[in-house]
Design a protein around this motif. Structure first.
Motif, PDB file in Angstrom:
ATOM      1  N   ASN A   4       0.829  -1.215   0.000  1.00  0.00           N
ATOM      2  CA  ASN A   4       0.000   0.000   0.000  1.00  0.00           C
ATOM      3  C   ASN A   4       0.860   1.261   0.000  1.00  0.00           C
ATOM      4  OD1 ASN A   4      -2.424  -1.465   0.069  1.00  0.00           O
ATOM      5  ND2 ASN A   4      -2.353  -1.630   2.310  1.00  0.00           N
ATOM      6  N   TYR A   5       1.951   1.213   0.745  1.00  0.00           N
ATOM      7  CA  TYR A   5       2.859   2.373   0.840  1.00  0.00           C
ATOM      8  C   TYR A   5       3.431   2.702  -0.545  1.00  0.00           C
ATOM      9  CZ  TYR A   5       6.256   5.493   3.094  1.00  0.00           C
ATOM     10  OH  TYR A   5       6.979   6.599   3.491  1.00  0.00           O
ATOM     11  N   GLN A   6       3.891   1.687  -1.259  1.00  0.00           N
ATOM     12  CA  GLN A   6       4.444   1.904  -2.596  1.00  0.00           C
ATOM     13  C   GLN A   6       3.399   2.483  -3.542  1.00  0.00           C
ATOM     14  OE1 GLN A   6       7.265  -1.289  -4.157  1.00  0.00           O
ATOM     15  NE2 GLN A   6       6.276  -2.384  -2.487  1.00  0.00           N
ATOM     16  N   SER A   7       2.183   1.971  -3.462  1.00  0.00           N
ATOM     17  CA  SER A   7       1.112   2.444  -4.338  1.00  0.00           C
ATOM     18  C   SER A   7       0.820   3.923  -4.117  1.00  0.00           C
ATOM     19  CB  SER A   7      -0.155   1.616  -4.093  1.00  0.00           C
ATOM     20  OG  SER A   7      -1.224   2.097  -4.871  1.00  0.00           O
ATOM     21  N   ARG A   8       0.726   4.334  -2.857  1.00  0.00           N
ATOM     22  CA  ARG A   8       0.454   5.740  -2.546  1.00  0.00           C
ATOM     23  C   ARG A   8       1.645   6.626  -2.922  1.00  0.00           C
ATOM     24  NH1 ARG A   8      -2.043   6.963   3.193  1.00  0.00           N
ATOM     25  NH2 ARG A   8      -2.135   8.979   2.131  1.00  0.00           N
ATOM     26  N   ALA A   9       2.864   6.101  -2.721  1.00  0.00           N
ATOM     27  CA  ALA A   9       4.052   6.884  -3.072  1.00  0.00           C
ATOM     28  C   ALA A   9       4.113   7.116  -4.575  1.00  0.00           C
ATOM     29  CB  ALA A   9       5.312   6.169  -2.590  1.00  0.00           C
TER      30      ALA A   9
END
Length: 431
Positions: A236-241
């Motif tokens: 999820n972190y990568q997607s938002r970044a």
């Protein structure tokens, strides 16, 4: 070097390293190095970083030790904002270095601290990054644990000497382990480094992104793209970044909200080309105060600008650290070009750059050209090759000036510019 002289080191508290330094604390251990807090016979304290050469295949050790020595030399940067190297040595065949030790706490102890002068701390971090970048270095590990606030109130960047190669360091971080939990340092990693299935030239914009994450955390106590504990969080972190979806709402009550929003927008974009190209762009929009940059006597951070005879390429990072190529003296009249590429018997280059432990430089990497009419130097990615269909062959990993990618159309170069070719950094200087 005789491989028989390389022996395993298992230093623990109270052990003596190299007959000189007593271990007070074991700080960390990775695949490539160990780090200790040590004290000498006079009571002076240091941080000691030891390359685990015994873990390297014997056939690779000679090249690894040359690479480590050049890394240490190139990181010998005199700066008020960096923990400086003070000594080097070899113990049981393994190289080590000593850096300054200060009574301090790292930045994790100051996140969202109302008594902290955030503007001062931020400026000091940026001054340190600027000193690194002007010296041809990219930190690659900017996070709160690597930023110290001393008892005297100084903010200093540490752990910028990377033994074993920056590319190897970043690749190791991205490898999944058997643990359900992930390396929290990934939170500070620029999106272009998430999947290192191909080589990425390491540019200052990587540190700019990491600084943005640190700033957000300093202001809010949170990470900009959500919690990061499990592998599911990491997805999820990568997607938002990648979507530039950082949490702006949490800054609503900050007195300098508009300033911080502007800074974070310059840093936390997934598009490296849209980030601040250099540190001065960020410093220019911060509030003016009395915290001005402090230079150090004898420092070579600033490249002289007044040309007496011509300009040269100074190797700031690479296997030929310290070597200088005087460009006017390399021109073969009436030709006006200088070819640059990896040292290889199959291709002739005017400047041949060796790579001992990597192969990120193309054999026909770039071309430097002099414009006699306007007295200007340019660099172009790739080289003329009559044997190919298009007759112009680009490099495989790109050519960069500071943080900008160069095309075959060319980019003007001036004193102070840093040229990135693979893992090699060349600074334009005068002579």
């Amino acid at each position: 070097m005789n491989n028989n002289t390389v022996k395993r080191c298992d230093f623990r508290i109270h052990d003596i390293i190299d007959g000189k330094y007593r271990v007070e604390r074991v700080l960390s251990s990775t695949q490539t190095y160990q780090q200790f807090k040590v004290i000498d016979s006079s009571g002076k304290e240091y941080i000691l970083k030891l390359l685990k050469l015994w873990e390297v295949e014997p056939r690779l050790r000679s090249n690894m030790i040359v690479s480590a020595e050049n890394e240490i030399k190139s990181c010998n940067i005199k700066s008020h904002y960096l923990t400086n190297i003070v000594q080097t040595g070899i113990v049981n065949g393994n190289p080590y270095l000593l850096t300054e030790y200060f009574k301090s706490l790292d930045l994790t102890h100051y996140l969202r601290n109302p008594r902290l002068n955030v503007v001062k701390v931020v400026k000091d971090i940026l001054y340190g990054l600027r000193d690194l970048h002007k010296s041809g270095k990219v930190h690659c590990q900017i996070m709160p644990e690597n930023i110290l606030i001393t008892d005297a109130g100084r903010t200093m960047i540490t752990n910028y000497v990377v033994l074993g190669g920056r590319g190897n360091l970043l690749s190791a971080k991205n490898k999944t382990s058997n643990s359900r939990y992930i390396d929290k340092s990934l939170a500070y990693q620029a999106p272009e480094l998430y999947n290192l299935d191909r080589y990425v030239t390491l540019l200052p914009t990587i540190d700019v992104y990491s600084f943005g994450v640190v700033l957000f955390q300093l202001l809010t106590g949170e990470l900009p793209f959500g919690r990061l504990v499990t592998e599911s969080d990491w997805i999820n972190y990568q997607s938002r970044a990648r979507s530039n979806d950082w949490n702006r709402n949490i800054l609503l009550r900050n007195d300098l909200r508009d300033v911080w929003i502007s800074v974070l927008d310059m840093c936390l974009t997934s598009d490296a080309n849209s980030r601040a190209i250099n540190i001065d762009e960020i410093l220019d929009i911060l509030p003016k105060d009395d915290n001005h940059y402090v230079s150090v006597t004898g420092s070579n951070v600033e490249a002289p600008k007044n040309i007496l005879n011509g300009i040269m390429l100074h190797v700031m990072q690479g296997d030929e650290f310290g070597k200088c190529y005087r460009l006017p003296e390399l021109l073969q009249h009436p030709k006006r070009i200088i070819t640059v590429g990896r040292r290889d018997d199959s291709v002739f280059n005017v400047i041949q750059i060796p790579e001992l432990i990597s192969s990120f430089i193309s054999r026909r990497h770039c071309t430097i050209e002099f414009d006699y009419d306007n007295d200007v130097w340019y660099i172009r990615d790739g080289q003329w090759d009559k044997e190919t269909k298009k007759q112009w062959t680009p490099s495989l990993n790109g050519t960069f000036v500071n943080s900008e990618e160069v095309t075959e159309e060319g980019h003007k170069i001036v004193p102070g510019d840093i040229i990135s070719i693979g893992d090699v950094k060349l600074r334009i200087e005068v002579y």
